[in-house]
Design a protein around this motif. Structure first.
Motif, PDB file in Angstrom:
ATOM      1  N   ARG A  36     -23.277 -13.852 -15.397  1.00  0.00           N
ATOM      2  CA  ARG A  36     -22.685 -14.029 -16.728  1.00  0.00           C
ATOM      3  C   ARG A  36     -22.043 -12.733 -17.208  1.00  0.00           C
ATOM      4  NH1 ARG A  36     -26.863 -17.139 -20.584  1.00  0.00           N
ATOM      5  NH2 ARG A  36     -25.042 -17.008 -21.944  1.00  0.00           N
ATOM      6  N   GLN A  39     -18.637 -12.399 -15.515  1.00  0.00           N
ATOM      7  CA  GLN A  39     -17.635 -13.259 -16.150  1.00  0.00           C
ATOM      8  C   GLN A  39     -17.167 -12.672 -17.473  1.00  0.00           C
ATOM      9  OE1 GLN A  39     -19.043 -17.309 -16.457  1.00  0.00           O
ATOM     10  NE2 GLN A  39     -19.691 -17.375 -14.315  1.00  0.00           N
ATOM     11  N   LEU A 243     -21.923 -12.798 -23.933  1.00  0.00           N
ATOM     12  CA  LEU A 243     -22.101 -13.368 -22.598  1.00  0.00           C
ATOM     13  C   LEU A 243     -21.960 -14.886 -22.577  1.00  0.00           C
ATOM     14  CD1 LEU A 243     -25.148 -11.280 -21.259  1.00  0.00           C
ATOM     15  CD2 LEU A 243     -22.698 -10.788 -21.077  1.00  0.00           C
ATOM     16  N   PRO A 245     -20.207 -18.524 -22.326  1.00  0.00           N
ATOM     17  CA  PRO A 245     -19.032 -18.991 -21.568  1.00  0.00           C
ATOM     18  C   PRO A 245     -17.784 -18.922 -22.442  1.00  0.00           C
ATOM     19  CG  PRO A 245     -20.892 -20.456 -21.221  1.00  0.00           C
ATOM     20  CD  PRO A 245     -21.308 -19.503 -22.299  1.00  0.00           C
TER      21      PRO A 245
END
Length: 275
Positions: A36, A39, A243, A245
């Motif tokens: 995470r 990303q 963190l 999405p």
């Protein structure tokens, strides 16, 4: 802000250990967090640097492998650092590290690092004392520049006892799958353990700063070392970072709604978050 107190090797409790169940439970959780983080770094354009130092056979490589399992190699790079070739010997020692720093959105791990200047080059007398002593301030300035430019740095020193190192050397000798890890240099380095301890403690005292502190990782138990190191990385890399999405843009959502066989309510819910 509280005053930073640099760690010392003697602070590390080498008796610490983890059992197998706790280890695997925490490993899965930390690897998920690392994915995470990666990303989020890609989305926000953040940069991360990991510095791995420590005694021979202390477990740096095993920890790096567990981190690598969680990350996409397209934006995670491991740099194994050995002796510099002639091109770099004729230039400032930091040059080859500048060239390997991560771009925006990426994370780089250095397996050995610029700290060779105040460790191996000091211990082996490869650099004049005036130059390796000057390196403490040069390194602090270097790391501050990186942090000011938006790079997060985590510095880890893996500490084991001489007895545990000898046990691991024996294991490497007797295990054909690990024998390639054992070299003459490993034994030669052991002979200078006392000198190296002085160099390490001075390095910790002089270069553990508020912006780039050192973490001494007790590593007699490999499972404990891996989890402790990964916790330090996750904490430093996730502080103040969203963190969750990331949202998809409107055009992507419209194309997905027309093309994919998914419930329209999912597209509507994602669109609502975007708007």
């Amino acid at each position: 802000m509280s005053k930073h107190h640099p760690p010392k090797l003697s602070d590390a409790d080498l008796t610490r250990k983890l059992n197998k169940k706790v280890y695997f439970d925490q490993l899965i959780e930390l690897q998920t967090r690392l994915a995470r983080i990666q990303q989020a770094y890609l989305f926000h354009g953040l940069k991360g640097v990991l510095v791995f130092e420590g005694w021979d056979a202390a477990g740096k490589g095993g920890t790096i492998r567990r981190i690598s399992q969680a990350l996409d190699p397209r934006s995670f790079k491991v740099w194994p650092i050995g002796a510099p070739r002639n091109y770099y010997l004729n230039r400032h020692y930091l040059l080859r590290f500048w060239e390997r720093l991560p771009p925006s959105g990426a994370i780089s791990a250095f397996d050995r690092s610029w700290y060779g200047r105040v460790l191996v080059e000091r211990i082996e007398k490869l650099t004049p004392e005036t130059r390796w002593r000057a390196a403490y301030q040069e390194i602090n300035d270097f790391e501050r520049m990186l942090v000011d430019d938006g790079t997060r740095i985590v510095k880890l020193f893996f500490h084991i006892s001489q007895e545990e190192q000898m046990r691991r050397f024996t294991e490497r000798l007797t295990n054909p799958m690990k024998r390639w890890k054992l070299t003459y240099e490993d034994f030669r380095n052991r002979e200078k353990w006392d000198i190296a301890e002085v160099a390490v403690d001075e390095m910790l005292a002089r270069t553990s700063t508020e912006v780039a502190p050192w973490h001494v990782i007790p590593s007699n138990n490999k499972k404990y070392a891996r989890i402790t190191a990964m916790k330090a990385i996750v904490e430093a890399f996730s502080e103040g970072v969203d963190l969750n999405p990331q949202h998809l843009d409107r055009r992507t959502l419209e194309a997905a709604g027309k093309t994919l066989a998914v419930d329209q309510s999912l597209i509507d819910s994602l669109r609502a978050r975007t708007e």
